[in-house]
Design an enzyme around this catalytic site. Structure first.
Site, PDB file in Angstrom:
ATOM      1  N   GLU A 159      32.997  42.052  44.048  1.00 27.20           N
ATOM      2  CA  GLU A 159      31.543  41.819  44.424  1.00 27.20           C
ATOM      3  C   GLU A 159      30.689  43.205  44.937  1.00 27.20           C
ATOM      4  O   GLU A 159      29.576  43.093  44.644  1.00 27.20           O
ATOM      5  CB  GLU A 159      31.541  40.746  45.844  1.00 27.20           C
ATOM      6  CG  GLU A 159      32.338  39.596  44.817  1.00 27.20           C
ATOM      7  CD  GLU A 159      31.990  38.467  45.979  1.00 27.20           C
ATOM      8  OE1 GLU A 159      31.239  38.298  46.714  1.00 27.20           O
ATOM      9  OE2 GLU A 159      32.585  37.382  45.477  1.00 27.20           O
ATOM     10  N   CYS A 191      42.460  35.177  38.753  1.00 24.97           N
ATOM     11  CA  CYS A 191      41.458  35.136  39.571  1.00 24.97           C
ATOM     12  C   CYS A 191      40.102  35.376  38.743  1.00 24.97           C
ATOM     13  O   CYS A 191      40.324  36.439  38.028  1.00 24.97           O
ATOM     14  CB  CYS A 191      41.673  35.962  40.789  1.00 24.97           C
ATOM     15  SG  CYS A 191      40.397  35.893  42.084  1.00 24.97           S
TER      16      CYS A 191
HETATM   17  N1  DGL Z   1      37.161  32.065  42.620  1.00 23.44           N
HETATM   18  C1  DGL Z   1      38.510  32.267  43.332  1.00 23.44           C
HETATM   19  C2  DGL Z   1      39.628  32.164  42.489  1.00 23.44           C
HETATM   20  O1  DGL Z   1      39.621  32.491  41.119  1.00 23.44           O
HETATM   21  C3  DGL Z   1      38.404  33.848  44.062  1.00 23.44           C
HETATM   22  C4  DGL Z   1      37.450  33.747  45.062  1.00 23.44           C
HETATM   23  C5  DGL Z   1      37.841  32.691  46.318  1.00 23.44           C
HETATM   24  O2  DGL Z   1      38.780  33.051  46.937  1.00 23.44           O
HETATM   25  O3  DGL Z   1      37.058  31.827  46.541  1.00 23.44           O
HETATM   26  O4  DGL Z   1      40.561  31.977  42.721  1.00 23.44           O
END
Ligand code: DGL
Length: 272
Positions: A159, A191
């Site tokens: 980010e 992720c």
């Molecule tokens: N979107 C989350 C994932 O893919 C990563 C960010 C979060 O921890 O919310 O696991």
């Protein structure tokens, strides 16, 4: 079970994530399915999901689905790996329309790609704790050897845009040293944020390790599903609409690096 009326090809696809990261999945979906209308919900008020308990992740995920249902979506893609790993089976039982996550598509490709069966999985703490990737990989190849490592600092690094400098390299070296002794030949980026760090992850793991991006594999699976069920929308260009639960300005600013397209048509919403 909550059901919806007959699904039509012209309805939009709903996509949700805990925040910005799911835009890496949306990007792949738009690249592969440019004719589809898509509605993206980023739960930016409650991000990160990766550090939360299963009960909370399930509750948030259900609220996200209920919000997207208001648009009469034909399909929902759970772009968030953490939600997919923890809440997807519950969502699929509760709602009677297609809901796809990112775990199975990524795991399937990792199993196909790996020659040695030694597969590394990277994800948030909650994703790795759930064991969802490892479980699915082992159902496909019971002889696979899975090493799963939580890499929570990759999320803020992506980010911040610190993806190719010394800080990123040091963090990657520290997290990924656990893979070195296991001689993995395939690493699954479990992720939404990790595709942005592909360069440094590849550098640390070495050229011989194949990186699997769940986002790319999921988009392929969605296309197959729509084509196979007659639900694809045969138009030239679809419309995109964005909803966030907080801070639309930051979402637009940071999100464009994840989405690699301009983000317009964004509204702030409350899910309760
Ligand atoms: N979107 C989350 C994932 O893919 C990563 C960010 C979060 O921890 O919310 O696991």
């Amino acid at each position: 079970m909550i059901s919806i009326p007959a699904i039509k090809p012209n309805r939009p696809i709903g996509v949700f994530d805990s925040g910005i990261g799911g835009l890496t999945v949306l990007k792949e979906l738009v690249d592969l399915l440019p004719g589809e209308d898509m509605i993206y919900l980023g739960d930016t008020a409650r991000v990160p999901y990766g550090a939360r308990s299963p009960e909370t992740i399930i509750r948030y995920s259900e609220e996200n689905v209920l919000f997207l249902m208001n648009f009469g979506v034909k399909l929902i893609v759970v772009a968030c790996n953490t939600s997919s790993a923890i809440a997807l089976p519950k969502l699929q039982r509760k709602f009677s329309f297609p809901i796809l996550g990112v775990v199975e598509a990524g795991a399937r490709t990792a199993v196909k790609t790996s020659r040695s069966g030694r597969i590394g999985v990277l994800g948030t703490e909650a994703t790795i704790r759930s064991g969802a990737y490892a479980k699915y990989i082992l159902t496909l190849n019971p002889r696979a050897r899975v090493t799963a490592i939580p890499c929570p600092l990759f999320v803020p690094l992506a980010e911040e845009g610190w993806v190719g400098d010394r800080v990123a390299k040091l963090v990657a070296e520290r997290y990924l040293q656990g893979f070195k002794s296991r001689s993995i030949d395939t690493a699954l980026l479990g992720c939404t944020h990790y595709p942005l760090l592909k360069g440094v992850i590849q550098e640390v793991l070495g050229r011989k390790v194949q990186l699997i991006d769940s986002a790319v594999e999921t988009a392929r699976e969605v296309k197959e599903l729509l084509d196979g069920t007659g639900l694809a929308r045969e138009k030239d260009s679809g419309r995109l609409r964005f909803y966030v639960t907080d801070n639309p300005d930051k979402f637009m600013r940071v999100g464009e690096r994840f989405f690699r397209r301009p983000i317009t048509k964004i509204s702030k919403v409350s899910l309760r």
